[in-house]
Design an enzyme around this catalytic site. Structure first.
Site, PDB file in Angstrom:
ATOM      1  N   ASN A 207       0.233  -1.335   0.509  1.00 52.64           N
ATOM      2  CA  ASN A 207      -0.087  -0.085   0.055  1.00 52.64           C
ATOM      3  C   ASN A 207       0.491   0.971  -0.241  1.00 52.64           C
ATOM      4  O   ASN A 207       0.638   2.430  -0.613  1.00 52.64           O
ATOM      5  CB  ASN A 207      -1.493  -0.069   1.242  1.00 52.64           C
ATOM      6  CG  ASN A 207      -1.777  -0.971   1.058  1.00 52.64           C
ATOM      7  OD1 ASN A 207      -2.332  -1.664  -0.261  1.00 52.64           O
ATOM      8  ND2 ASN A 207      -2.654  -1.445   1.929  1.00 52.64           N
ATOM      9  N   HIS A 257      -1.080  -7.818   5.564  1.00 55.60           N
ATOM     10  CA  HIS A 257      -2.107  -7.787   6.618  1.00 55.60           C
ATOM     11  C   HIS A 257      -1.355  -9.121   8.031  1.00 55.60           C
ATOM     12  O   HIS A 257      -2.393  -9.911   8.465  1.00 55.60           O
ATOM     13  CB  HIS A 257      -3.716  -8.646   5.900  1.00 55.60           C
ATOM     14  CG  HIS A 257      -4.235  -7.503   4.687  1.00 55.60           C
ATOM     15  ND1 HIS A 257      -4.617  -6.310   4.689  1.00 55.60           N
ATOM     16  CD2 HIS A 257      -4.241  -8.207   4.210  1.00 55.60           C
ATOM     17  CE1 HIS A 257      -4.433  -5.661   4.509  1.00 55.60           C
ATOM     18  NE2 HIS A 257      -5.214  -7.583   2.874  1.00 55.60           N
ATOM     19  N   TYR A 266      -0.403  -8.790  -3.431  1.00 54.70           N
ATOM     20  CA  TYR A 266       0.312  -8.045  -3.010  1.00 54.70           C
ATOM     21  C   TYR A 266       1.510  -7.563  -3.540  1.00 54.70           C
ATOM     22  O   TYR A 266       2.128  -6.054  -3.436  1.00 54.70           O
ATOM     23  CB  TYR A 266       0.114  -7.855  -1.542  1.00 54.70           C
ATOM     24  CG  TYR A 266      -0.964  -7.488  -0.474  1.00 54.70           C
ATOM     25  CD1 TYR A 266      -1.456  -6.490  -0.827  1.00 54.70           C
ATOM     26  CD2 TYR A 266      -2.327  -8.199  -0.959  1.00 54.70           C
ATOM     27  CE1 TYR A 266      -3.191  -5.898  -0.546  1.00 54.70           C
ATOM     28  CE2 TYR A 266      -3.449  -8.017  -0.006  1.00 54.70           C
ATOM     29  CZ  TYR A 266      -3.837  -6.771   0.164  1.00 54.70           C
ATOM     30  OH  TYR A 266      -5.123  -6.420   0.315  1.00 54.70           O
TER      31      TYR A 266
END
Length: 797
Positions: A207, A257, A266
Site C-alpha cells: 500500500n 495483513h 500484494y
C-alpha cells in the site's frame, strides 16, 4: 440550465465548444520543455508501450477491442448530478464507483492515444474525456468533498487517483492549466503528504508503494518537485527487511495483513509499483539513491522466482487472489489465474530491469524468456487480458534471438517466515502451504476466498512440466474445499469466511517449517483445525523423484469424520485418466467409488504415482463437481456454473479418531511401472519414526536421513534437546548436517549424531562443535533465526 437537465449531446457539445475555445484539444505530445515534461512523457511511454506495430495481428485485435470498449463507454454516458454513468452512482457504498468511473475515462484516453483503435486522435473523444474528468471533479472528487465510507483503496486514495493521473498524462495536451491544478489539488486532498508518514493508516508495504506512486505522478503532472521527492523518500521504509508484520523477510518471504503469505498478490503489486517508479525516476534528479533499493531488486530472485514455474505463479502465495477467476463483468472469459498473474509479474520484472544492473537485466530477461517459452497452457497470443504495453515488453523478451532462455533451477527453499516451501526437480515442482501462530490458515477479506479454510493445513500443490493447468482450470470454485490435496482436516461444516478476515484465523501451534540442504528437505507441522478440535503431526520429506508423507497422532472430537487427502486431481471437463491400483485398472465411470483395502500402490495415468508402504486402506472417488466463481468470491465472481471431474484418494480416519496416522510416497509424473517398482523396493526407504513425538525417514541410496523432533528425543542415530528439524546428507567421505528450529521459540539446540567424525570441513557461525570422537555433538544457536537452516559439513571416520 443545470447540469442535471442536460442531455448527453448538449453536455458533450458544450464541453467540446469550451475545449475548442480554450484551445486545449489534444495535440501530439510536445517535446519535453523541462524535467517534469521528461518524466511525464516517460510515463506516457510506459503506459502505451513501444516497439510494436498496430497492424501486427497480435496487437490489432487488442487495439480494436480497446477502441470498441472506449466507444461503448462513450455512448453510454448519461451525465447527472450523481454519476457520469448510471450504473456507477458516486454515492454508492458498495463497489468502487469513483475509481470505476475514472478507469472508464482512462480506457477512452488510451483508445485516443494508442494507434489502431479506430479512435486514435479523435478530437471528439478527447473532448468527451476532458468533459468527463471535469464532471467527476465537480460532482465528487475535489478538494472539498468527503467520500462516503467504503473501499478506501479504490474510491479515494489509490485506485481513483491512480486512474485520474494516468488519464491526465494521456490527455495532458487537452487539459487547461486550471484543470490540471484542480485535479492535483483533489489528489492532495485525498492523499496528503502525511499519508506517507511512517505509521499512517494503510501505509505499509504494498500500500505504501501505491501511495508513493500516486504522489510521485501527482508531482510530475503538477510540476511539483517537492511531491516527487516526498514520494521517492517515502519508499525507503519499504526497502529494509522486516522481522514482523508486512513486508519482505530475509528468507524471501513476503507478508501482508500481518500474517498472510502474499508474494503473488500484494507482493506482485509492490513489485509492479516499484518497477514503475524505478523506471520513472531512474537517471533523473529525483533518482532513488537509497542503498537498500538493492534489496528490492534482489527480491526478483529471492522472493518471486522461487514461486514461478514454467509460467505458473504458485497459488500457495496468491492469497485471496486465487478466487479472482471469471468475474461478473468479464468480457474476455477466464484464462488467467496462476498463469495470468505470472505474466503480470514478468511484465513488472522487465520494467524493473530498466533500473537494474546490466547483469541483472540480462539474467531477468532470460528468466522471463524461459518462462514464456515453456508455458504451453497460456501463451501471449492466448491471453486477452494483457494490455498492449505489457504485451510489447513480454514479446520483446520472448522473441529476442540474442537472449538465452534461463532453465528452471532445481533445489529446495524453505520460507520460514511465511510457513511455505518450494521444491524443484528437473521435470516437476511442488509448493507446500502450512500455518502457525505466525501465519494464517488462509486469506479471506472483502468476501474473497470465502472457502479457502484449509489451504494452510498442509496443502501440497505440484506440477509436471506437461500438466500446468491443474489449478488454472476452474480448480478453486469446483474443488471440494474439505479435500485439498495433502491436507488433514475435520469434516466439520464451516461458514463462509470462518475465523475472520485479513489474517485473523490462525492456529495455536508454533511448529511449522523445516530444514533443507538446498536440494532435499524435511518439513513438518503441528496441525490444528480451524474452529475445530483437530490436532496431529504431519511431515514431508522432499527428495529426488518423490515426497515421503507421514501423519501421526491425529485426533479430533468434533463428532465428525477426519480425512488425510493423498490426491484430489482436477481432470478437466472430460478427463477419464486411468487409475491403476496394484496392477488392476479401476473403472473410469463418473461416480465410481471404492475402499481399496491393503493397497500397496496406485498410479493415475498422465499424472503420477502413490506408494503405500506395507499396504493401506485408501478410499477412492471419481466425481464431477459443479461450482461458480461467485461461490468463493462474493465481491466480483461470476455466477456462471462450471463442471470439472476429480479423482480423489484419501485416508479415512473415521469419526473422532485418536492417534490416527498414515504414510505414503508421492511420485510426481511416475507411471504404473515406476510406481510398482518403487513399491516392490522395500529397501528404498525406511520409516525411522512416525509418532506424535517424532517423524523421520532414511533413504540409503540418497544418503538422506530426515527427522522432525516435536520435542526432545532420539530417533535412530540422531538426538535433539528440543523442537527441531534435522537433515543429514552423506556423500562419500563427508556429510552435511542441517538443523532448524521450526517453532522459532528456542535460543539453542543440542544435536547429537551417533557417527564418527574426524574433522570439520565448513560450518555456519551459529554452529558450535562440542565433540567429534565416536559421536558428533553440536550446539546450534537458533535465536533470531526465524526458523532458518543452520549447517555444518564434516569429514567422516
Amino acid at each position: 440550465m443545470t447540469t442535471t437537465s442536460w442531455s448527453r449531446r448538449s453536455f458533450l457539445s458544450a464541453a467540446i465548444g469550451a475545449a475548442l475555445a480554450a484551445g486545449v484539444l489534444e495535440a501530439p505530445p510536445a517535446l519535453a520543455a523541462d524535467a517534469f515534461d521528461t518524466l511525464r512523457l516517460r510515463w506516457r511511454e510506459l503506459l502505451l508501450g513501444t516497439g510494436f506495430g498496430a497492424s501486427d495481428p497480435l496487437y490489432a485485435g487488442r487495439l480494436g477491442d480497446l477502441g470498441a470498449k472506449a466507444a461503448s463507454y462513450r455512448s453510454s454516458t448519461a451525465p447527472s448530478s450523481s454519476s457520469l454513468w448510471p450504473d456507477l452512482p458516486y454515492s454508492s457504498v458498495s463497489g468502487d464507483p469513483v475509481s470505476a468511473t475514472y478507469n472508464r475515462l482512462k480506457t477512452m484516453a488510451l483508445a485516443h492515444a494508442q494507434p489502431g483503435t479506430g479512435l486514435t486522435g479523435d478530437a471528439s473523444l478527447a473532448a468527451d474525456v476532458v468533459a468527463g474528468l471535469q464532471h467527476v471533479h465537480d460532482g465528487v472528487y475535489n478538494a472539498s468533498f468527503t467520500l462516503p465510507s467504503g473501499n478506501w483503496w479504490w474510491n479515494a486514495q489509490i485506485g481513483a487517483p491512480g486512474a485520474l493521473l494516468d488519464t491526465c498524462v494521456l490527455m495532458y495536451g487537452s487539459l487547461s492549466a486550471a484543470q490540471t491544478a484542480a485535479y492535483c489539488a483533489a489528489v492532495d486532498h485525498f492523499v496528503p503528504d502525511s499519508q506517507l508518514d511512517v505509521g499512517a493508516p494503510h501505509g505499509e508495504s504494498a500500500n505504501r508503494v501505491d501511495f508513493c506512486k500516486v504522489v510521485a505522478l501527482r508531482g510530475v503532472v503538477g510540476k511539483n518537485s517537492a511531491k516527487i521527492a516526498r514520494a521517492r523518500d517515502g519508499l525507503s521504509p519499504v526497502f529494509p527487511y522486516v522481522t514482523t508484520g508486512d513486508g519482505f523477510y530475509r528468507d524471501g518471504s513476503f507478508i501482508q495483513h500481518s500474517h498472510t503469505p502474499y508474494t503473488g498478490s500484494y507482493g506482485a503489486v509492490l513489485l509492479s509499483g516499484l518497477a514503475w517508479l524505478f523506471a520513472l525516476l531512474g537517471g533523473s534528479s529525483w533518482d532513488i539513491t537509497d542503498p537498500d533499493k538493492q534489496l528490492m531488486l534482489d527480491s526478483v530472485e529471492r522472493s518471486f522466482a522461487p514461486f514461478l514455474y514454467n509460467g505458473v505463479l504458485m497459488d500457495a502465495v496468491g492469497g485471496r487472489a486465487v478466487s479472482r477467476g471469471l468475474s461478473a463483468s468479464s468480457t474476455n472469459g477466464f484464462v488467467g489465474g496462476d498463469h495470468g498473474r505470472a505474466q503480470g509479474v514478468m511484465a513488472a520484472v522487465l520494467m524493473l530491469a530498466m533500473g537494474a544492473s546490466a547483469a541483472e537485466r540480462t539474467r531477468w530477461r532470460g528468466m522471463v524468456k524461459g518462462w514464456l517459452q515453456r508455458d504451453y497452457y497460456l501463451t501471449l497470443e492466448t491471453n486477452p487480458s494483457l494490455d498492449v504495453a505489457s504485451l510489447s515488453r513480454l514479446k520483446a523478451a520472448r522473441d529476442d534471438t540474442a537472449l538465452t532462455a534461463v532453465a528452471e533451477p532445481v533445489g529446495h527453499r524453505v520460507f520460514g517466515s511465511m510457513d511455505r516451501a518450494t521444491h524443484r526437480r528437473p521435470n516437476w515442482a511442488a509448493a507446500l502451504s502450512m500455518s502457525s501462530t505466525r501465519v494464517a490458515f488462509y486469506a479471506f477479506g472483502n468476501q474473497e476466498n470465502k472457502r479457502g479454510w484449509h489451504t494452510g493445513s498442509g496443502m501440497l500443490s505440484w506440477w509436471k512440466e506437461t500438466t500446468l493447468g491443474q489449478f488454472t482450470d476452474t480448480f478453486w470454485p469446483t474443488v471440494d474445499p474439505y479435500r485439498l490435496p495433502g491436507t488433514t482436516v475435520s469434516k466439520k461444516t464451516l461458514a463462509d469466511g470462518a475465523g475472520g478476515d485479513f489474517g485473523a484465523p490462525r492456529p495455536s501451534s508454533t511448529w511449522a517449517g523445516g530444514a533443507s540442504d538446498g536440494t532435499y528437505a524435511a518439513l513438518g507441522m503441528d496441525i490444528r483445525g480451524l474452529q475445530s478440535t483437530l490436532g496431529g503431526r504431519k511431515a514431508w520429506f522432499f527428495l529426488d523423484d518423490a515426497v515421503v508423507c507421514l501423519g501421526a497422532g491425529i485426533g479430533c472430537a468434533d463428532s465428525t469424520g477426519v480425512e488425510s487427502v493423498v490426491e484430489n486431481r482436477n481432470l478437466g471437463a472430460t478427463g477419464t485418466h486411468t487409475l491403476t491400483v496394484d496392477g488392476v485398472a479401476m473403472p473410469a465411470t463418473q461416480g465410481w467409488s471404492a475402499t481399496l483395502t491393503g493397497a500397496r500402490w496406485a498410479a493415475l495415468a498422465g499424472v503420477g504415482g502413490y506408494v503405500f508402504p506395507g499396504g493401506a486402506t485408501v478410499k477412492a472417488l471419481r466425481q464431477a463437481r459443479t461450482g461458480a466463481w461467485s461461490d468463493i468470491n462474493g465481491l466480483s465472481g461470476s455466477t456462471t456454473p462450471f463442471t470439472r471431474r476429480y479423482l480423489t484418494l484419501w485416508f479415512d480416519h473415521g469419526t473422532d479418531p485418536s492417534g490416527a496416522g498414515y504414510s505414503y510416497i508421492l511420485m510426481p509424473g511416475a507411471d504404473s511401472a515406476a510406481t510398482a517398482a518403487r513399491a516392490a523396493d522395500t529397501a528404498w526407504m525406511s520409516v525411522l519414526a512416525n509418532s506424535a513425538n517424532q517423524q523421520g525417514v532414511h533413504v540409503p541410496s540418497l544418503g538422506f536421513t530426515g527427522v522432525n523432533f516435536y520435542g526432545s528425543g532420539t530417533v535412530g542415530a540422531l538426538t535433539s534437546t528440543g523442537a527441531a528439524s534435522v537433515v543429514v546428507r552423506e556423500s562419500g567421505t563427508t556429510a552435511t548436517v542441517c538443523v532448524a528450529n521450526p517453532t522459532q521459540t528456542l535460543t539453542s539446540l543440542d544435536i547429537t549424531w551417533n557417527r564418527e567424525v574426524t574433522g570439520v570441513v565448513s560450518k555456519d557461525p551459529s554452529v558450535a562443535v562440542l565433540a567429534t570422537g565416536p559421536s558428533l555433538k553440536l550446539r546450534v544457536d537458533t535465536s533470531a533465526k526465524a526458523g532458518a537452516t543452520q549447517r555444518i559439513t564434516v569429514a567422516l571416520g
